[in-house]
Design a protein around this motif. Structure first.
Motif: not given
Length: 90
Positions: A19-36
């Motif tokens: 009944h449920r779907t979970r999505a996890a997104a991740l991007v690694r930026l050129s300054d070394g940080t990750e955004v989730r």
């Protein structure tokens, strides 16, 4: 003017139950940080089981959250560099 090609690769993963779907997104930026970011979709019990639709909704919600986090990060960097408050267009 020198142009530098920059690319981002966004990883998007899904977890699903009946009944449920979970999505996890991740991007690694050129300054070394990750955004989730995360997104969710729930299927009403009377709805037909359409796995792809749940992925599309949960994925879109995760990407929307990621976009807001990236806007906040960018404006924080503008504020730090300029010493004044910037206002994102919403």
């Amino acid at each position: 003017m020198t142009r530098v090609a920059v690319g981002w690769h966004i990883d998007l993963e899904f977890e699903e139950d009946s009944h449920r779907t979970r999505a996890a997104a991740l991007v690694r930026l050129s300054d070394g940080t990750e955004v989730r970011a995360h997104g969710y979709a729930s299927r009403h019990p009377s709805d037909e089981d359409q796995q792809r639709v749940g992925e599309e909704i949960a994925g879109a919600r995760a990407l929307n959250e990621m976009a807001m986090k990236l806007l906040t990060k960018a404006h924080d960097e503008i504020d730090e560099a300029s010493g004044r408050r910037s206002y994102p267009l919403a």
